[in-house]
Motif scaffolding. Structure first.
Motif, PDB file in Angstrom:
ATOM      1  N   GLY A  94     -85.077 -25.766 -22.047  1.00  0.00           N
ATOM      2  CA  GLY A  94     -85.015 -25.261 -23.401  1.00  0.00           C
ATOM      3  C   GLY A  94     -86.373 -24.869 -23.914  1.00  0.00           C
ATOM      4  O   GLY A  94     -87.375 -24.929 -23.200  1.00  0.00           O
ATOM      5  N   ARG A  95     -86.377 -24.486 -25.168  1.00  0.00           N
ATOM      6  CA  ARG A  95     -87.602 -24.064 -25.829  1.00  0.00           C
ATOM      7  C   ARG A  95     -87.749 -24.872 -27.104  1.00  0.00           C
ATOM      8  O   ARG A  95     -86.989 -24.708 -28.046  1.00  0.00           O
ATOM      9  CB  ARG A  95     -87.531 -22.585 -26.133  1.00  0.00           C
ATOM     10  N   CYS A  96     -88.712 -25.757 -27.124  1.00  0.00           N
ATOM     11  CA  CYS A  96     -88.975 -26.607 -28.272  1.00  0.00           C
ATOM     12  C   CYS A  96     -89.450 -25.747 -29.444  1.00  0.00           C
ATOM     13  O   CYS A  96     -90.390 -24.958 -29.274  1.00  0.00           O
ATOM     14  CB  CYS A  96     -90.025 -27.661 -27.922  1.00  0.00           C
ATOM     15  N   PRO A  97     -88.856 -25.883 -30.609  1.00  0.00           N
ATOM     16  CA  PRO A  97     -89.284 -25.075 -31.748  1.00  0.00           C
ATOM     17  C   PRO A  97     -90.678 -25.438 -32.257  1.00  0.00           C
ATOM     18  O   PRO A  97     -91.287 -24.671 -32.993  1.00  0.00           O
ATOM     19  CB  PRO A  97     -88.215 -25.356 -32.809  1.00  0.00           C
ATOM     20  N   GLU A  98     -91.202 -26.564 -31.851  1.00  0.00           N
ATOM     21  CA  GLU A  98     -92.538 -26.973 -32.287  1.00  0.00           C
ATOM     22  C   GLU A  98     -93.660 -26.344 -31.469  1.00  0.00           C
ATOM     23  O   GLU A  98     -94.791 -26.273 -31.927  1.00  0.00           O
ATOM     24  CB  GLU A  98     -92.669 -28.496 -32.228  1.00  0.00           C
ATOM     25  N   ARG A 126     -90.281 -33.583 -24.826  1.00  0.00           N
ATOM     26  CA  ARG A 126     -91.318 -34.520 -24.399  1.00  0.00           C
ATOM     27  C   ARG A 126     -92.245 -34.888 -25.561  1.00  0.00           C
ATOM     28  O   ARG A 126     -92.756 -35.995 -25.629  1.00  0.00           O
ATOM     29  CB  ARG A 126     -92.125 -33.898 -23.259  1.00  0.00           C
ATOM     30  N   CYS A 127     -92.438 -33.956 -26.516  1.00  0.00           N
ATOM     31  CA  CYS A 127     -93.328 -34.205 -27.655  1.00  0.00           C
ATOM     32  C   CYS A 127     -92.682 -35.091 -28.724  1.00  0.00           C
ATOM     33  O   CYS A 127     -93.335 -35.483 -29.674  1.00  0.00           O
ATOM     34  CB  CYS A 127     -93.786 -32.891 -28.289  1.00  0.00           C
ATOM     35  N   ASP A 151     -94.527 -21.805 -26.619  1.00  0.00           N
ATOM     36  CA  ASP A 151     -95.109 -21.269 -25.393  1.00  0.00           C
ATOM     37  C   ASP A 151     -95.815 -22.312 -24.539  1.00  0.00           C
ATOM     38  O   ASP A 151     -96.604 -21.974 -23.670  1.00  0.00           O
ATOM     39  CB  ASP A 151     -96.098 -20.152 -25.736  1.00  0.00           C
ATOM     40  N   ASP A 152     -95.529 -23.579 -24.740  1.00  0.00           N
ATOM     41  CA  ASP A 152     -96.251 -24.638 -24.034  1.00  0.00           C
ATOM     42  C   ASP A 152     -95.333 -25.299 -23.011  1.00  0.00           C
ATOM     43  O   ASP A 152     -94.288 -25.836 -23.353  1.00  0.00           O
ATOM     44  CB  ASP A 152     -96.742 -25.678 -25.050  1.00  0.00           C
ATOM     45  N   ASP A 153     -95.732 -25.262 -21.757  1.00  0.00           N
ATOM     46  CA  ASP A 153     -94.912 -25.846 -20.694  1.00  0.00           C
ATOM     47  C   ASP A 153     -94.710 -27.348 -20.861  1.00  0.00           C
ATOM     48  O   ASP A 153     -93.797 -27.915 -20.283  1.00  0.00           O
ATOM     49  CB  ASP A 153     -95.528 -25.571 -19.328  1.00  0.00           C
ATOM     50  N   ASP A 154     -95.587 -28.011 -21.613  1.00  0.00           N
ATOM     51  CA  ASP A 154     -95.441 -29.446 -21.818  1.00  0.00           C
ATOM     52  C   ASP A 154     -94.291 -29.776 -22.760  1.00  0.00           C
ATOM     53  O   ASP A 154     -93.936 -30.931 -22.926  1.00  0.00           O
ATOM     54  CB  ASP A 154     -96.739 -30.053 -22.377  1.00  0.00           C
ATOM     55  N   HIS A 155     -93.723 -28.767 -23.370  1.00  0.00           N
ATOM     56  CA  HIS A 155     -92.630 -28.982 -24.313  1.00  0.00           C
ATOM     57  C   HIS A 155     -91.304 -28.659 -23.637  1.00  0.00           C
ATOM     58  O   HIS A 155     -90.729 -27.594 -23.834  1.00  0.00           O
ATOM     59  CB  HIS A 155     -92.839 -28.136 -25.571  1.00  0.00           C
ATOM     60  N   VAL A 156     -90.849 -29.601 -22.837  1.00  0.00           N
ATOM     61  CA  VAL A 156     -89.590 -29.451 -22.114  1.00  0.00           C
ATOM     62  C   VAL A 156     -88.681 -30.617 -22.472  1.00  0.00           C
ATOM     63  O   VAL A 156     -89.147 -31.706 -22.800  1.00  0.00           O
ATOM     64  CB  VAL A 156     -89.813 -29.392 -20.586  1.00  0.00           C
ATOM     65  N   SER A 196     -88.571 -36.896 -15.142  1.00  0.00           N
ATOM     66  CA  SER A 196     -89.787 -37.441 -15.755  1.00  0.00           C
ATOM     67  C   SER A 196     -89.448 -38.471 -16.837  1.00  0.00           C
ATOM     68  O   SER A 196     -90.307 -39.236 -17.252  1.00  0.00           O
ATOM     69  CB  SER A 196     -90.625 -36.318 -16.366  1.00  0.00           C
ATOM     70  N   TYR A 197     -88.188 -38.496 -17.265  1.00  0.00           N
ATOM     71  CA  TYR A 197     -87.756 -39.440 -18.293  1.00  0.00           C
ATOM     72  C   TYR A 197     -87.131 -40.692 -17.675  1.00  0.00           C
ATOM     73  O   TYR A 197     -87.384 -41.798 -18.094  1.00  0.00           O
ATOM     74  CB  TYR A 197     -86.766 -38.759 -19.241  1.00  0.00           C
ATOM     75  N   VAL A 198     -86.278 -40.492 -16.676  1.00  0.00           N
ATOM     76  CA  VAL A 198     -85.643 -41.618 -15.969  1.00  0.00           C
ATOM     77  C   VAL A 198     -85.854 -41.422 -14.485  1.00  0.00           C
ATOM     78  O   VAL A 198     -85.669 -40.356 -13.968  1.00  0.00           O
ATOM     79  CB  VAL A 198     -84.119 -41.670 -16.189  1.00  0.00           C
ATOM     80  N   SER A 199     -86.213 -42.481 -13.821  1.00  0.00           N
ATOM     81  CA  SER A 199     -86.485 -42.357 -12.386  1.00  0.00           C
ATOM     82  C   SER A 199     -85.513 -43.190 -11.556  1.00  0.00           C
ATOM     83  O   SER A 199     -85.838 -43.603 -10.470  1.00  0.00           O
ATOM     84  CB  SER A 199     -87.920 -42.779 -12.089  1.00  0.00           C
TER      85      SER A 199
END
Length: 142
Positions: A84-88, A128-129, A91-96, A24-27
């Motif tokens: 990983g698990r974003c510290p911000e 991603r955030c 529990d949000d799947d958008d934070h990858v 999703s970052y580089v294609s």
């Protein structure tokens, strides 16, 4: 026979770096020829200098500058370097992670702590955030 990825994650390639780049970052499909296609992206293990150059080319940021900025916030990076698990937002799947930069450091009893216990993986992720965070672990304990 083990792969460069397996050797790196076992701490056996201290002169190399690992880069995970989310699809999703580089294609750029050509990245697959330099690394291993993994779920969600590509993981590349190359010698340190080439890896730092590849990181800068892919992200527009210097690898060591990124690592220094990510050090101030601890999070959790999967031991396979692809998630990983974003510290911000724990529990949000958008934070990858959009990308991960990692290197291994050999056992060093003089330093103490986890460094005396064995080889250590240092990993730095960009969510991603926009949050940059870090994690480190002893290879023998993961």
């Amino acid at each position: 026979m083990s792969t460069p990825r397996e050797e790196f994650l076992a701490g056996e390639r201290p002169d190399d770096v690992a880069l995970f780049l989310a699809e999703s970052y580089v294609s750029d499909d050509r990245l697959g020829q330099f690394g291993t296609d993994v779920e969600g992206g590509v993981l590349i293990v190359v010698d340190g200098e080439r890896g730092r150059n590849a990181f800068q080319a892919a992200t527009g940021t210097g690898a060591m500058e990124f690592a220094q900025s990510a050090m101030s916030l601890e999070g959790e990076i999967d031991d396979d370097l692809t998630g990983g698990r974003c510290p911000e937002a724990p529990d949000d799947d958008d934070h990858v992670p959009q990308f991960v930069f990692a290197f291994a450091e050999e056992r060093n009893e003089d330093v103490g702590g986890i460094y005396a216990e064995g080889d250590v993986i240092h990993a730095y992720a960009q969510c991603r955030c926009g949050t940059a965070y870090s994690d480190r672990w002893n290879v023998s304990q993961r």
